[in-house]
Scaffold this motif. Structure first.
Motif, short mmCIF file in Angstrom:
data_model
loop_
_atom_site.label_atom_id
_atom_site.label_comp_id
_atom_site.label_asym_id
_atom_site.label_seq_id
_atom_site.Cartn_x
_atom_site.Cartn_y
_atom_site.Cartn_z
N GLY A 543 0.94 -1.14 -0.02
CA GLY A 543 -0.02 -0.10 -0.27
C GLY A 543 0.94 1.40 -0.04
N GLN A 544 2.09 1.25 0.06
CA GLN A 544 2.93 2.53 0.14
C GLN A 544 3.27 3.00 -1.56
OE1 GLN A 544 6.59 1.51 2.12
NE2 GLN A 544 5.71 1.22 3.81
N THR A 545 3.39 4.48 -1.37
CA THR A 545 3.48 5.00 -2.97
C THR A 545 5.07 4.55 -3.21
OG1 THR A 545 1.86 6.41 -2.63
CG2 THR A 545 3.13 7.13 -4.22
N HIS A 550 2.78 4.75 -8.20
CA HIS A 550 1.82 3.80 -8.25
C HIS A 550 1.90 3.28 -6.70
CE1 HIS A 550 2.20 3.57 -12.55
NE2 HIS A 550 0.84 3.91 -12.62
N ILE A 551 0.82 2.66 -6.40
CA ILE A 551 0.67 2.07 -5.10
C ILE A 551 1.24 0.58 -5.07
CG2 ILE A 551 -0.83 1.36 -3.30
CD1 ILE A 551 -0.67 4.32 -3.72
N CYS A 552 2.06 0.35 -4.38
CA CYS A 552 2.55 -1.10 -4.12
C CYS A 552 1.78 -2.16 -4.05
CB CYS A 552 3.93 -1.07 -3.18
SG CYS A 552 4.81 -2.74 -3.14
N CYS A 591 7.51 -2.05 -10.33
CA CYS A 591 6.10 -1.85 -10.49
C CYS A 591 5.63 -2.61 -11.51
CB CYS A 591 5.83 -0.37 -10.55
SG CYS A 591 4.24 0.16 -10.90
#
Length: 872
Positions: A543-545, A550-552, A591
Motif C-alpha cells: 500500500g505504499q506509494t 503507483h501504489i505497491c 512496479c
C-alpha cells in the motif's frame, strides 16, 4: 525430451528463480540448525534447546509443507509430468525425504536420521535401519530353522505312528516388516547403498535428497517398456515413463498416434467391428481393450433333440431341454434315460458284460435278469486299508474290520493290541513347549499338535506406560491401545493420540484467533488461528506509494528473512562463519501496473509493466506495400523512414527480390521466367508433348498456342498427319487423316468384299460401298454333285472317320482363306526400314513353302480334335 519454454523472470538466473533459490537455501540451513540442536539435546550437551527447537519446527510446519509441495511440482514438471499423475508412493517418499522430521523405523520404532545407513525394500519401498533389517532377518531365519529341527526331531513320534518319513527341511526365508514379501537368506542386505543402488555408502549432502547419490536414477521403468528413469536418485518407485511413442488404438482401425509410453493404450472411439464369437456379427461397441463381449443378438434355436425351440443368444446356439429322451433302446424293454441329446441312443447298460459284486466272475445275461453272486470270498479291501473282507461274495458295503493288531498310541510312547478300527490313547503328558516358547503343553498322549498358550503376556509395551494384556506369545507385543491428550498453545483445542506418541505428535490446529500485536507498518495483523512460536509473515498488500507514483500491490515486506554472508574465514575450526538469517525490511519490488506502449511500426498497442514501459519492436512483419505492387515488406517491425503514406514502404524497407508469382492461364503448368513485375505476363513459349487424335503418336506444340487454340486450329495442332488407324462400320480402315470425332461412313468405303455360297465352294467380290448389290450367292449344280459325291463316300465310313475328314477339309479351307488374305494384305504393308533384307527373305520363304505350312497346320489341328473327341 524437449524442455519447456522459460518465461521472462522465471529462469534460473531471473529474479523469481533467485528468490526461490534463496528461500530453499534458508529452509535447508534452518533445518540443518534444528537437526544439530536436536542431536546436542539428545546427547545431554544442550538440554534446554529441545523445547525451543520443537516450537520452531511447529511454527514453520505449514510453510515448509508448502515449499516442499512447490519443489516437488517443479521437479516433476521438468520431467514432463504433473504432480497429480505421479504414483502416491513416489510423492510421499520424496516429501518425507524433504521433511526435516524424518521417518520412523518399523522395527526399532525410532526416527531415522538423514545420515543413518538404511535399507529400502524393493517391493514396498519402505526405509528401515540396515542394522535392524539384518538383525530381523537373522532372527527370522534362526527361528524357522529351530522350528524345523523341533518338528523333525526323534521325539516327534507322529511319523512313527503314521508310518511316514519326516518332511524334508525347506529353505528358511525372511519377510519385509511392512509388505511381508519373502526374501532368501542370500538376500540379507550387507551394505548401505543409495536408492538407485549405484553408489555404496553415499555421503550425507544437505543439498540433495538424503540417502541419494545425486546422479540419474537409470532404473528400468515398470512396467518394462525399454526405457530407464531420468530423474535424480530418489526414494519410492519411479514415476511413469514420459517418452512419446507411436501406438495403435485397441481396434487398430485408426491411424497410430503419438502417446506417452505409460499411457500408450488408447481408444479411438470408433466402432470396434471385430468378428464376434458367433462369426456372423461384428462388435458394435466403441474401440475397447480386451476381448469383445459375446454377441447380444438373439435368434430362435432348436434344442438337441429337436422337440423344443426358444429364443436364445446368437453366441450360444446349442442348448438342451430338461426332458429325457424316452425312446426305447435296442433291447426293447428299457427306455433311454439321457437328457435331450442328438444322434442314436446308447446301448442298454444291462445287456452288456456284467460282473458279480466281488468282480471276479463275468456274466452275459439278458437285460431282464439280475446279476447273481459267484459264491467265492469277497476279497475287497476294508476301510482300514490293511485287511480284506473274508465273507462270501455279497451285495452292499463290507462290514468294519475286527482283527486285533498291535497299535502305538498317538504320542508313539506305548503300544497295545486293539481292534483295527479303534485308536489307542496312553496317559503320558506332553512336555513340548507351546507356541509362546515359555510354557509346556501337558496334554495327554499329544500327537504333536499342541494347543496355543492361553496365559497372559504381561510384558511392558513400547509406550513405557502399560503392560501387554494379550495371551502369551513370542516376538514383539502389539502397540498400546490406550490414548493420550495433546492440546494446542491456548488449550482450546485437543486431540487424542496413541499412548507413547504424545511427545512427538504435533499439537492440533486451533480455531481460535491469535492475539499477538502487529510488527509491521500495518496497524492490525491478518487474522489467523492459534499457533506455537512466532506469527507467520504479514501477507497484506504493502500500500505504499512508489517512485512511479503507483501504489505497491506486493505483500508486506517489512519483516523478511534474509541470508547474510559474513565473508570472513574461520580463525578456528569450531568458529561458525556460515551465512546467517536476519529479519529486515526490503524495498518495494518493481512496479507491475500495466502501461500502454505502441510498437515501432505502429502495428499494435499493448500493456506492459510500468518498469518495462518503453517503445520496442512487436516482432510482426512490416507489411507495407513494396514498389513492385505485388508483395509487402518482410522485415520485422521497425521505424519507417520517408514513407509517402501509412501503407507504402519507406526508404529503409526491404526491397523485393522474388520471382514472378502470378497465376498462369488455366492448363499452363509453367512459371514466368521474369522477375517480379507489375505488367501482365507474356505468352508461354514452352514446348509440351500431347497425344494426337488417333492416340498412336505424340506431337510437340507451344504451351501458349495450345491453350489459346480452339476449333479448327486445335484440330490441326493435335493431328499427326497420318492415316487414321480406326475401322469403319464395314470393318475396313478409315481413309481420313488423323482426326477427332467419328470416322467416315461405310458408304464412302472403296474396298471390295467377298461372299460365299452355303457350301463354301463358290465366291464373288463386289464393292463395299454399293448398297444395291445382292449380298447372297446360291449354290449351283456343281455344288449339288459335289455334295452327292461326298454323301456317297461318307456312307462307307464310320462316324469317327467321317468327322475326321470333315474336320480336315474345314481346316484346309480355313487355312487357304487365311493364306489368301495374308497374300492380299502383304502387298499393301510397309516394309520395315530397319531390316528390309530380313522381311524380303521371310516373304520369299513363305511363298515357296506355303503348302508345307498348310499341311503341318492341318495335321496338328486334326490331332488336337481327335484328342478332344476321345475325352468328351
Amino acid at each position: 525430451m524437449r524442455a519447456a519454454p522459460v518465461q521472462a523472470g522465471h529462469g534460473p538466473h531471473g529474479p523469481h528463480g533467485r528468490r526461490t533459490f534463496d528461500e530453499a537455501s534458508a529452509q535447508i540451513q534452518a533445518n540443518l540448525q534444528r537437526h544439530i540442536a536436536r542431536q546436542k539435546s539428545q546427547t545431554g550437551q544442550v538440554g534446554h534447546e529441545v523445547d525451543s527447537g520443537s516450537e520452531d519446527s511447529d511454527s514453520n510446519h505449514d510453510e515448509s509443507d508448502d515449499a516442499h509441495q512447490r519443489i516437488l511440482t517443479q521437479m516433476f514438471q521438468s520431467y514432463g509430468l504433473s504432480a497429480d499423475k505421479v504414483d502416491d508412493r513416489t510423492r510421499s517418499a520424496v516429501l518425507q525425504s524433504f521433511s526435516s522430521r524424518g521417518n520412523s523405523c518399523l522395527i526399532c520404532i525410532s526416527s531415522m536420521k538423514k545420515s543413518d545407513p538404511i535399507w529400502n525394500c524393493p517391493h514396498c519401498f519402505c526405509s528401515l535401519h540396515i542394522t535392524c533389517v539384518q538383525r530381523w532377518a537373522r532372527d527370522s531365519i534362526f527361528q524357522q530353522k529351530q522350528d524345523q529341527e523341533l518338528n523333525n526331531s526323534p521325539r516327534d513320534h507322529r511319523h512313527i505312528r503314521q508310518g511316514t518319513a519326516p518332511h524334508p527341511p525347506h529353505a528358511a526365508r525372511w519377510c519385509c516388516p511392512n509388505c511381508r514379501h519373502a526374501f532368501g537368506q542370500p538376500e540379507i542386505p550387507t551394505k548401505y547403498t543409495c536408492y538407485c543402488g549405484q553408489v555404496d555408502d553415499p555421503a550425507f549432502d544437505p543439498w540433495i535428497v538424503p540417502h541419494s547419490c545425486g546422479e540419474t536414477c537409470r532404473r528400468v521403468l515398470q512396467p518394462e517398456c525399454g526405457h530407464s528413469c531420468l530423474i535424480l536418485c530418489h526414494p519410492g518407485p519411479c514415476p511413469p515413463c514420459p517418452k512419446m511413442v507411436t501406438a495403435h488404438c485397441f481396434c487398430q482401425n485408426s491411424a497410430p498416434a503419438m502417446r506417452r509410453c505409460f499411457d500408450k493404450t488408447w481408444s479411438c472411439g470408433k466402432p470396434c467391428r471385430k468378428a464376434l464369437n458367433c462369426a456372423q456379427h461384428t462388435c458394435p461397441l466403441p474401440c475397447h481393450d480386451g476381448p469383445c463381449p459375446p454377441c447380444q443378438k438373439t435368434s430362435v434355436q432348436l434344442c438337441q433333440c429337436q422337440r423344443h425351440q426358444k429364443e436364445s443368444q446368437c453366441a450360444e446356439p446349442i442348448w438342451q431341454c430338461t426332458e429325457k429322451c424316452g425312446r426305447k433302446l435296442k433291447c426293447g424293454h428299457h427306455v433311454c434315460d439321457a437328457v435331450c441329446h442328438k444322434g442314436t441312443c446308447p446301448p442298454c447298460p444291462l445287456s452288456e458284460l456284467r460282473y458279480c459284486p466281488c468282480r471276479k466272475q463275468t456274466y452275459q445275461l439278458a437285460c431282464t435278469l439280475a446279476t447273481p453272486t459267484c459264491g467265492d470270498t469277497c476279497g475287497k479291501t476294508l476301510t482300514c486299508g490293511q485287511h480284506i473282507c473274508a465273507e462270501r461274495c455279497h451285495r452292499g458295503a463290507c462290514g468294519s474290520c475286527l482283527q486285533m493288531i498291535m497299535k502305538p498310541c498317538r504320542c508313539g510312547m506305548k503300544q497295545k493290541e486293539v481292534p483295527c478300527t479303534k485308536d489307542y490313547v496312553c496317559d503320558l503328558k506332553c512336555r513340548r513347549m507351546k507356541d509362546c516358547r515359555k510354557h509346556t503343553c501337558n496334554k495327554k498322549c499329544c500327537d504333536g499338535s499342541c494347543p496355543p498358550c492361553e496365559q497372559s503376556c504381561g510384558k511392558m509395551l513400547s509406550c513405557k506406560n502399560h503392560k501387554c494384556e494379550s495371551r502369551c506369545h513370542i516376538g514383539a507385543c502389539y502397540p498400546c491401545n490406550q490414548t493420550k491428550e495433546v492440546r494446542c498453545n491456548c488449550g482450546a483445542s485437543r486431540i487424542l493420540v496413541p499412548c507413547g506418541r504424545e511427545k512427538v505428535t504435533h499439537p492440533p490446529k486451533c480455531r481460535q484467533k491469535c492475539q499477538a500485536p502487529s510488527n509491521c507498518h500495518h496497524p492490525v495483523r491478518t487474522p489467523h488461528n492459534c499457533h506455537f512460536g512466532p506469527c507467520p509473515p504479514c501477507k497484506q498488500p504493502c500500500g505504499q506509494t512508489m517512485s512511479c507514483h503507483h501504489i505497491c500491490p506486493a505483500p508486506c515486506h517489512d519483516q523478511v528473512k534474509v541470508k547474510i554472508n559474513s565473508g570472513k574465514k574461520a580463525a578456528v575450526p569450531w568458529e561458525e562463519t556460515g551465512p546467517k538469517i536476519e529479519t529486515k525490511a526490503l524495498d518495494c519490488p518493481d512496479c507491475q501496473v500495466p502501461v500502454p506502449v505502441t510498437c515501432l511500426g505502429g502495428h499494435d498497442t499493448s500493456d506492459f509493466p510500468c518498469f518495462m514501459a518503453k517503445t520496442a519492436s512487436c516482432g510482426r512483419k512490416c507489411g507495407r506495400n513494396l514498389a513492385c505492387g505485388n508483395h509487402q515488406c518482410t522485415r520485422d517491425c521497425h521505424k519507417v523512414k520517408h514513407a509517402s503514406n501509412a501503407t507504402d514502404a519507406g526508404t529503409n524497407c526491404r526491397k523485393c527480390e522474388l520471382e514472378c508469382q502470378r497465376a498462369r492461364p488455366e492448363g499452363c503448368p509453367h512459371i514466368c521466367n521474369r522477375p517480379c513485375h507489375g505488367d501482365p505476363c507474356k505468352e508461354c513459349t514452352q514446348m509440351i508433348r500431347i497425344a494426337c487424335h488417333c492416340a498412336l503418336l505424340q506431337v510437340y506444340v507451344e504451351c501458349g498456342k495450345w491453350i489459346q487454340s480452339e476449333g479448327d486450329q486445335r484440330e490441326v495442332l493435335g493431328s499427326c498427319q497420318n492415316q487414321c488407324p480406326k475401322l469403319m462400320t464395314c470393318g475396313h480402315r478409315c481413309s481420313k487423316i488423323c482426326h477427332s470425332g467419328a470416322c467416315s461412313e461405310s458408304s464412302s468405303c472403296k474396298k471390295k468384299t467377298k461372299i460365299f455360297c452355303s457350301c463354301k465352294r463358290k465366291k464373288k467380290e463386289f464393292p463395299c460401298s454399293d448398297p444395291n448389290q445382292i449380298r447372297k450367292l446360291s449354290c449351283d449344280g456343281e455344288c449339288a454333285q459335289a455334295k452327292t459325291k461326298d454323301d456317297a463316300e461318307g456312307k462307307d465310313l464310320d462316324p469317327e472317320e467321317r468327322w475326321r475328314k470333315e474336320a480336315e477339309a474345314r481346316l484346309q479351307r480355313e487355312e487357304l482363306e487365311r493364306f489368301e488374305k495374308m497374300k492380299e494384305g502383304g502387298k499393301k504393308r510397309r516394309r520395315n526400314r530397319k531390316a528390309p533384307s530380313e522381311n524380303v527373305e521371310q516373304g520369299i520363304w513363305a511363298r515357296n513353302h506355303w503348302v508345307k505350312i498348310l499341311v503341318v497346320s492341318s495335321v496338328m489341328a486334326l490331332f488336337m480334335g481327335m484328342v478332344a473327341y476321345k475325352y468328351m
